[in-house]
Enzyme design. Structure first.
Site, PDB file in Angstrom:
ATOM      1  N   SER A 156      52.581 -75.848 -71.576  1.00 22.85           N
ATOM      2  CA  SER A 156      51.932 -75.395 -70.520  1.00 22.85           C
ATOM      3  C   SER A 156      52.705 -75.432 -69.090  1.00 22.85           C
ATOM      4  CB  SER A 156      50.829 -76.553 -70.020  1.00 22.85           C
ATOM      5  OG  SER A 156      50.108 -76.057 -68.823  1.00 22.85           O
ATOM      6  N   ASP A 157      53.136 -73.921 -68.977  1.00 22.08           N
ATOM      7  CA  ASP A 157      53.886 -73.788 -67.952  1.00 22.08           C
ATOM      8  C   ASP A 157      53.006 -72.987 -66.611  1.00 22.08           C
ATOM      9  OD1 ASP A 157      56.527 -73.691 -66.808  1.00 22.08           O
ATOM     10  OD2 ASP A 157      56.855 -71.687 -67.049  1.00 22.08           O
TER      11      ASP A 157
ATOM     12  N   ILE B 261      53.911 -80.374 -70.371  1.00 22.25           N
ATOM     13  CA  ILE B 261      52.943 -79.950 -69.135  1.00 22.25           C
ATOM     14  C   ILE B 261      53.764 -79.890 -67.803  1.00 22.25           C
ATOM     15  CG2 ILE B 261      50.942 -80.777 -67.577  1.00 22.25           C
ATOM     16  CD1 ILE B 261      49.916 -82.249 -69.995  1.00 22.25           C
ATOM     17  N   LYS B 262      53.911 -78.859 -67.146  1.00 22.77           N
ATOM     18  CA  LYS B 262      54.555 -78.699 -65.845  1.00 22.77           C
ATOM     19  C   LYS B 262      53.427 -79.228 -64.686  1.00 22.77           C
ATOM     20  CE  LYS B 262      55.118 -74.444 -64.029  1.00 22.77           C
ATOM     21  NZ  LYS B 262      55.791 -73.188 -63.627  1.00 22.77           N
ATOM     22  N   LEU B 263      54.064 -79.918 -63.979  1.00 25.20           N
ATOM     23  CA  LEU B 263      53.368 -80.369 -62.596  1.00 25.20           C
ATOM     24  C   LEU B 263      54.320 -80.375 -61.278  1.00 25.20           C
ATOM     25  CD1 LEU B 263      52.186 -83.615 -64.659  1.00 25.20           C
ATOM     26  CD2 LEU B 263      50.598 -81.981 -63.646  1.00 25.20           C
TER      27      LEU B 263
END
Length: 232
Positions: free
Chosen positions: A119-120, A187-189
């Site tokens: 997930s970008d 996962i990008k945050l």
């Protein structure tokens, strides 16, 4: 491009090597450190525009004879990059926040889900840090829910809160997530005070969970990646 507007090293390298964006080097670093994508894997790329991660994912599958698949989802219509990609890569123009899991699962090989979910996804940045971080966390939670399913998230929350351990340990609720057992999730945050809590939510679900700020991340960016390995 760098903050000053001049091409930086990663931008120039992306141009030279035929990648759609400098972000390719973020996934390349993850691959080097964690070996998330193996030959023949099935990969779901959420927020795949402009296609650099599709390229790296396809390269990581190995030769075409090894099989595997890469499915990219994005709000924008993304054309599969001609370089570093082959017939195993496809893209879908859709909103990952609203796309039913059964439709996503139908895109996986033999409809058995994915071995790796990336997930970008990133919200449209407003410049208001608290708001941007909250929107980023919402996208992260959607990616996590797609990967492990709502039942697993509730189970994880019980463990984090120290409640319901015996009840959960004695039951085996059906996982409606898209990530296969033993699979990996990225996962990008956007960094914020709540990021650590997000990590604590994921740790009970995977064998390993670690934070990474790739070298190709711009110095002005607050992006950080949660690398989750080995879904339990």
């Amino acid at each position: 491009m760098s903050k000053a507007g001049t091409p930086d090293f990663f931008y120039r390298e992306a141009q030279r090597l035929g990648y759609a964006a400098r972000s390719a080097f973020k996934l390349l670093q993850m691959q080097k450190q964690y070996k998330l994508i193996t030959p023949g894997s099935s990969v779901l790329d959420l927020g795949c525009a402009p296609g650099a991660w599709l390229q790296v994912a396809c390269q990581s599958l190995g030769p075409l004879k090894n099989g595997g698949a890469v499915v990219g989802i994005d709000l924008k219509k993304v054309k599969v990059p001609p370089m570093h990609c082959d017939s195993r890569v496809q893209t879908v123009c859709a909103d990952a926040l609203n796309l039913p899991k059964n439709k996503l699962k139908a895109l996986s090989p033999q409809q058995k889900g994915f071995g790796v979910i990336l997930s970008d996804m990133c919200p449209l940045v407003s410049g208001i840090s608290i708001r941007d971080a909250a929107l980023s966390a919402e996208l992260g939670m959607r990616a996590l829910d797609l990967a492990v399913g709502g039942v697993s998230l509730l189970h994880s929350d019980d463990i984090v809160q120290g409640e319901g351990r015996s009840e959960c340990s004695n039951s085996t609720p059906k996982n409606d997530g898209l990530l296969q057992p033993g699979g990996h999730l990225v996962i990008k945050l956007l960094e914020s005070e709540d990021v650590k809590e997000f990590g604590q939510l994921c740790k009970p679900l995977f064998k390993k969970a670690a934070w990474l700020r790739p070298k190709a991340t711009r110095s002005c960016s607050k992006e950080i990646y949660l690398i989750c390995q080995g879904l339990l």
